[in-house]
Design an enzyme around this catalytic site. Sequence first.
Site, PDB file in Angstrom:
ATOM      1  N   CYS A  37     -20.545  28.353   4.298  1.00 53.04           N
ATOM      2  CA  CYS A  37     -19.829  28.462   5.698  1.00 53.04           C
ATOM      3  C   CYS A  37     -20.669  29.494   6.417  1.00 53.04           C
ATOM      4  O   CYS A  37     -20.409  29.585   7.654  1.00 53.04           O
ATOM      5  CB  CYS A  37     -18.436  29.044   5.221  1.00 53.04           C
ATOM      6  SG  CYS A  37     -18.531  30.285   4.031  1.00 53.04           S
ATOM      7  N   GLU A  49     -11.464  38.232   3.490  1.00 47.40           N
ATOM      8  CA  GLU A  49     -11.150  38.315   1.876  1.00 47.40           C
ATOM      9  C   GLU A  49     -12.398  39.340   1.378  1.00 47.40           C
ATOM     10  O   GLU A  49     -13.285  39.542   1.952  1.00 47.40           O
ATOM     11  CB  GLU A  49     -11.537  37.134   1.369  1.00 47.40           C
ATOM     12  CG  GLU A  49     -10.295  36.136   1.669  1.00 47.40           C
ATOM     13  CD  GLU A  49     -10.274  34.574   1.081  1.00 47.40           C
ATOM     14  OE1 GLU A  49      -9.301  34.339   0.631  1.00 47.40           O
ATOM     15  OE2 GLU A  49     -11.428  34.218   0.913  1.00 47.40           O
ATOM     16  N   TRP A  84     -14.918  22.289  -1.529  1.00 46.02           N
ATOM     17  CA  TRP A  84     -15.831  22.089  -2.741  1.00 46.02           C
ATOM     18  C   TRP A  84     -16.866  22.971  -2.712  1.00 46.02           C
ATOM     19  O   TRP A  84     -17.404  23.004  -4.282  1.00 46.02           O
ATOM     20  CB  TRP A  84     -16.123  20.480  -2.576  1.00 46.02           C
ATOM     21  CG  TRP A  84     -17.570  20.481  -1.849  1.00 46.02           C
ATOM     22  CD1 TRP A  84     -18.775  20.849  -2.255  1.00 46.02           C
ATOM     23  CD2 TRP A  84     -17.845  20.214  -0.395  1.00 46.02           C
ATOM     24  NE1 TRP A  84     -19.750  20.644  -1.231  1.00 46.02           N
ATOM     25  CE2 TRP A  84     -18.978  20.352  -0.136  1.00 46.02           C
ATOM     26  CE3 TRP A  84     -16.834  19.857   0.571  1.00 46.02           C
ATOM     27  CZ2 TRP A  84     -19.699  20.005   0.974  1.00 46.02           C
ATOM     28  CZ3 TRP A  84     -17.407  19.333   1.771  1.00 46.02           C
ATOM     29  CH2 TRP A  84     -18.742  19.544   2.224  1.00 46.02           C
ATOM     30  N   ASN A  85     -17.351  23.552  -1.853  1.00 49.55           N
ATOM     31  CA  ASN A  85     -18.397  24.502  -2.270  1.00 49.55           C
ATOM     32  C   ASN A  85     -18.254  25.726  -2.862  1.00 49.55           C
ATOM     33  O   ASN A  85     -17.245  26.248  -2.187  1.00 49.55           O
ATOM     34  CB  ASN A  85     -19.188  24.477  -1.075  1.00 49.55           C
ATOM     35  CG  ASN A  85     -18.613  25.354   0.010  1.00 49.55           C
ATOM     36  OD1 ASN A  85     -17.403  25.156   0.154  1.00 49.55           O
ATOM     37  ND2 ASN A  85     -19.051  26.360   0.798  1.00 49.55           N
ATOM     38  N   GLU A 132      -9.942  31.282   6.103  1.00 51.32           N
ATOM     39  CA  GLU A 132     -11.403  31.153   6.006  1.00 51.32           C
ATOM     40  C   GLU A 132     -12.163  30.060   6.258  1.00 51.32           C
ATOM     41  O   GLU A 132     -11.943  29.128   5.633  1.00 51.32           O
ATOM     42  CB  GLU A 132     -11.872  31.888   4.621  1.00 51.32           C
ATOM     43  CG  GLU A 132     -11.559  33.235   4.054  1.00 51.32           C
ATOM     44  CD  GLU A 132     -12.144  34.247   5.078  1.00 51.32           C
ATOM     45  OE1 GLU A 132     -13.204  34.019   5.633  1.00 51.32           O
ATOM     46  OE2 GLU A 132     -11.670  35.332   5.236  1.00 51.32           O
ATOM     47  N   LEU A 133     -12.453  29.780   7.586  1.00 49.49           N
ATOM     48  CA  LEU A 133     -12.789  28.639   8.036  1.00 49.49           C
ATOM     49  C   LEU A 133     -14.488  28.523   8.383  1.00 49.49           C
ATOM     50  O   LEU A 133     -15.069  29.060   7.763  1.00 49.49           O
ATOM     51  CB  LEU A 133     -12.088  28.223   9.511  1.00 49.49           C
ATOM     52  CG  LEU A 133     -10.693  28.700   9.314  1.00 49.49           C
ATOM     53  CD1 LEU A 133     -10.122  28.447  10.449  1.00 49.49           C
ATOM     54  CD2 LEU A 133      -9.963  27.910   8.192  1.00 49.49           C
ATOM     55  N   GLU A 137     -20.494  22.085  13.632  1.00 50.00           N
ATOM     56  CA  GLU A 137     -20.812  22.404  11.985  1.00 50.00           C
ATOM     57  C   GLU A 137     -21.571  21.314  11.569  1.00 50.00           C
ATOM     58  O   GLU A 137     -20.847  20.245  11.324  1.00 50.00           O
ATOM     59  CB  GLU A 137     -19.669  23.106  11.440  1.00 50.00           C
ATOM     60  CG  GLU A 137     -20.038  23.792  10.140  1.00 50.00           C
ATOM     61  CD  GLU A 137     -19.050  24.328   9.376  1.00 50.00           C
ATOM     62  OE1 GLU A 137     -17.809  23.625   9.580  1.00 50.00           O
ATOM     63  OE2 GLU A 137     -19.320  25.124   8.688  1.00 50.00           O
ATOM     64  N   GLY A 193     -11.611  26.355   4.224  1.00 50.97           N
ATOM     65  CA  GLY A 193     -11.722  25.074   4.517  1.00 50.97           C
ATOM     66  C   GLY A 193     -12.166  24.965   6.067  1.00 50.97           C
ATOM     67  O   GLY A 193     -12.411  26.001   6.537  1.00 50.97           O
ATOM     68  N   GLY A 194     -12.059  23.695   6.337  1.00 50.56           N
ATOM     69  CA  GLY A 194     -12.350  23.364   8.000  1.00 50.56           C
ATOM     70  C   GLY A 194     -11.236  23.763   8.836  1.00 50.56           C
ATOM     71  O   GLY A 194     -10.148  23.820   8.458  1.00 50.56           O
TER      72      GLY A 194
HETATM   73  P1  NAD Z   1     -11.632  20.788   4.001  1.00 52.82           P
HETATM   74  O1  NAD Z   1     -10.864  21.540   5.003  1.00 52.82           O
HETATM   75  O2  NAD Z   1     -11.531  19.280   4.285  1.00 52.82           O
HETATM   76  O3  NAD Z   1     -10.845  20.610   2.540  1.00 52.82           O
HETATM   77  C1  NAD Z   1     -10.422  22.304   1.955  1.00 52.82           C
HETATM   78  C2  NAD Z   1      -9.509  21.791   1.200  1.00 52.82           C
HETATM   79  O4  NAD Z   1      -8.427  21.692   2.064  1.00 52.82           O
HETATM   80  C3  NAD Z   1      -9.455  20.892   0.046  1.00 52.82           C
HETATM   81  O5  NAD Z   1      -8.959  21.373  -1.230  1.00 52.82           O
HETATM   82  C4  NAD Z   1      -8.832  19.697   0.741  1.00 52.82           C
HETATM   83  O6  NAD Z   1      -7.826  18.878  -0.282  1.00 52.82           O
HETATM   84  C5  NAD Z   1      -7.494  20.713   1.391  1.00 52.82           C
HETATM   85  N1  NAD Z   1      -6.779  19.847   2.444  1.00 52.82           N
HETATM   86  C6  NAD Z   1      -7.136  18.755   3.111  1.00 52.82           C
HETATM   87  N2  NAD Z   1      -6.097  18.597   4.076  1.00 52.82           N
HETATM   88  C7  NAD Z   1      -4.905  19.321   3.724  1.00 52.82           C
HETATM   89  C8  NAD Z   1      -3.631  19.417   4.181  1.00 52.82           C
HETATM   90  N3  NAD Z   1      -3.231  18.575   5.167  1.00 52.82           N
HETATM   91  N4  NAD Z   1      -2.851  20.451   3.641  1.00 52.82           N
HETATM   92  C9  NAD Z   1      -3.394  21.229   2.941  1.00 52.82           C
HETATM   93  N5  NAD Z   1      -4.584  21.028   2.148  1.00 52.82           N
HETATM   94  C10 NAD Z   1      -5.439  20.107   2.559  1.00 52.82           C
HETATM   95  O7  NAD Z   1     -13.001  21.422   3.894  1.00 52.82           O
HETATM   96  P2  NAD Z   1     -14.119  20.844   3.138  1.00 52.82           P
HETATM   97  O8  NAD Z   1     -14.707  19.888   3.779  1.00 52.82           O
HETATM   98  O9  NAD Z   1     -13.977  20.596   1.635  1.00 52.82           O
HETATM   99  O10 NAD Z   1     -15.078  22.164   3.312  1.00 52.82           O
HETATM  100  C11 NAD Z   1     -16.141  22.312   4.334  1.00 52.82           C
HETATM  101  C12 NAD Z   1     -15.315  23.388   5.201  1.00 52.82           C
HETATM  102  O11 NAD Z   1     -14.982  24.665   4.753  1.00 52.82           O
HETATM  103  C13 NAD Z   1     -16.475  23.865   6.178  1.00 52.82           C
HETATM  104  O12 NAD Z   1     -15.771  23.582   7.747  1.00 52.82           O
HETATM  105  C14 NAD Z   1     -16.917  25.359   5.681  1.00 52.82           C
HETATM  106  O13 NAD Z   1     -17.411  25.889   6.705  1.00 52.82           O
HETATM  107  C15 NAD Z   1     -15.469  25.767   5.395  1.00 52.82           C
HETATM  108  N6  NAD Z   1     -15.711  26.877   4.394  1.00 52.82           N
HETATM  109  C16 NAD Z   1     -15.477  27.963   4.541  1.00 52.82           C
HETATM  110  C17 NAD Z   1     -15.791  29.234   3.905  1.00 52.82           C
HETATM  111  C18 NAD Z   1     -15.400  30.616   4.347  1.00 52.82           C
HETATM  112  O14 NAD Z   1     -15.080  31.578   3.518  1.00 52.82           O
HETATM  113  N7  NAD Z   1     -15.115  31.005   5.914  1.00 52.82           N
HETATM  114  C19 NAD Z   1     -16.381  29.063   2.859  1.00 52.82           C
HETATM  115  C20 NAD Z   1     -16.765  27.739   2.429  1.00 52.82           C
HETATM  116  C21 NAD Z   1     -16.442  26.801   3.148  1.00 52.82           C
END
Ligand code: NAD
Length: 489
Positions: free
Chosen positions: A282, A458, A149-150, A248-249, A381, A226-227
């Site tokens: 992140c 990236e 989301w961010n 990218e986590l 985190e 994402g996470g």
């Molecule tokens: P999240 O992993 O819960 O969700 C991210 C995306 O994945 C969402 O669009 C979600 O719908 C999707 N998703 C969830 N379950 C899935 C599945 N089983 N299969 C496929 N897609 C699925 O993350 P969040 O809580 O929305 O975001 C926060 C996390 O993102 C934090 O850990 C943060 O550090 C990380 N983040 C990393 C970066 C980076 O560039 N390294 C940048 C921003 C955020």
Amino acid sequence: MREFEQYIDGRFEKGQATFESIDPATQKPWALMPRAGAQDVDRAVRAAWRAFADPQWTGLTATQRGKLLFRLADLLEQAVPDLAELETRDTGKIIRETRAQIAYIAEYYRYYGGLADKMDGRYVAIDKADTEAYQQREPIGVVAAIVPWNSQLFLAAVKLAPALAAGCTVVLKASEDGPAPLLAFARFVHEAGFPPGVVSILTGFGEDCGKALTSHPLVSRIAFTGGPETARHIVRNSADNLAYLTLELGGKSPVVVFPDADLDSTVNAIISGIFAATGQSCVAGSRLLAHRDILPALLDRLSERAKTIRIGPPDVMQTEFGPLATDRQRRHIVDLIARSLAAGATLVTGGQVPPGFETGFYFEPTILLCDDPQTPCLREEFFGPVLSVLPFEDEADAIANANDTPFGLASGLFTRDLARAKRVTARLRAGIVWVNTYRMISPLMPFGGFGLSGLGREGGSEAILDYMRTKSVWVRTSDEPIADPFVMR
Ligand code: NAD
């Protein structure tokens, strides 16, 4: 309530199913979002697959693809006020941050637009007679892009721009939290003139929409932000298909401060590193490792500044610190603080819902002081506005503590001693090291982490190669008949 549409195969459509999006500043639903399911995903991926073979797209030269990206950048730039307002409304990110960030995103489309026609192949001086050999680069195929989301427009740009410059087609899934800006952005993709199916943008939940997308057999590459837990699901989802992955986590990035650091600059950089975007970043510099000699002065200044950060409604230009994106996020932060205090951490400042901000997902800028590296706040985190502080004795101690994490995304280092800066940089286990600064990004620099912070990079010129594959071409140049096949040459 405003209703948003998804964009599949060049058409805008309402969702067959929908869900409500909550305004984080008021806690009230304000918009209806399409909730894409497996069928919508399948339609979008098949459209991308068709577009990948359609001369409307494949017939474009790389230069023409680059020009489409330039046009998209211009349209995005003109729409900054509207898109910023939407992102602020849907995620709670403050308007001065969304405006500045979205304006800069246009540069990513321009950068990769410019790279599109510079991805030359390679002529190989091959060790065979009468033969020419070369390697040509081709786009990899259908890309599944998934963002959290961010900063959705930014995280989408670092995937879309290189993928489209390379000639791929993309199905982009916005997060279910705060998808408004990306769904609205689809309008500009359409206006820029990308043929139908080249980009589809939808949103839905991870367990159905995300899973359907990352396990789809026609997807060749997955670019995910994402996470780490979701990343593990994605690795499993994509196993049958063996799609290439960029992940990218999260992070638990250390900021290391030596006694010779310039205190004023260091304080500003630390404050921005942890409290910008309400800490939902992140690369947040969430672990402050300070030399014992400088710790008291540093902590005084930081807590003084943290207390005076202007908390307010995110759509007001003067606001420096807005609400968190979701209630789930706030509950996670409250729980992790409680566990850390129970494990011996001391609350320096913050730790509460700010008085007067009981409506909305607000939480104060918070600083925790620890003396045990195992305290939960130093290990897990937050993805929120909490700085965890640990003193160190000497350089070796600082490096050991900085690297004492399974993550390895970013790091900051503050010292006026150039030799020390070089030594410590070499030993920090992180994909990014900022020396006497923090949070700098550019389309020209790769971005990504070590360990649990992910796979791949990236940004930067090499990122476009992730969306290309090479084809080795052998050409026999002789007119002579081919010799007896059972004699080796
Ligand atoms: P999240 O992993 O819960 O969700 C991210 C995306 O994945 C969402 O669009 C979600 O719908 C999707 N998703 C969830 N379950 C899935 C599945 N089983 N299969 C496929 N897609 C699925 O993350 P969040 O809580 O929305 O975001 C926060 C996390 O993102 C934090 O850990 C943060 O550090 C990380 N983040 C990393 C970066 C980076 O560039 N390294 C940048 C921003 C955020």
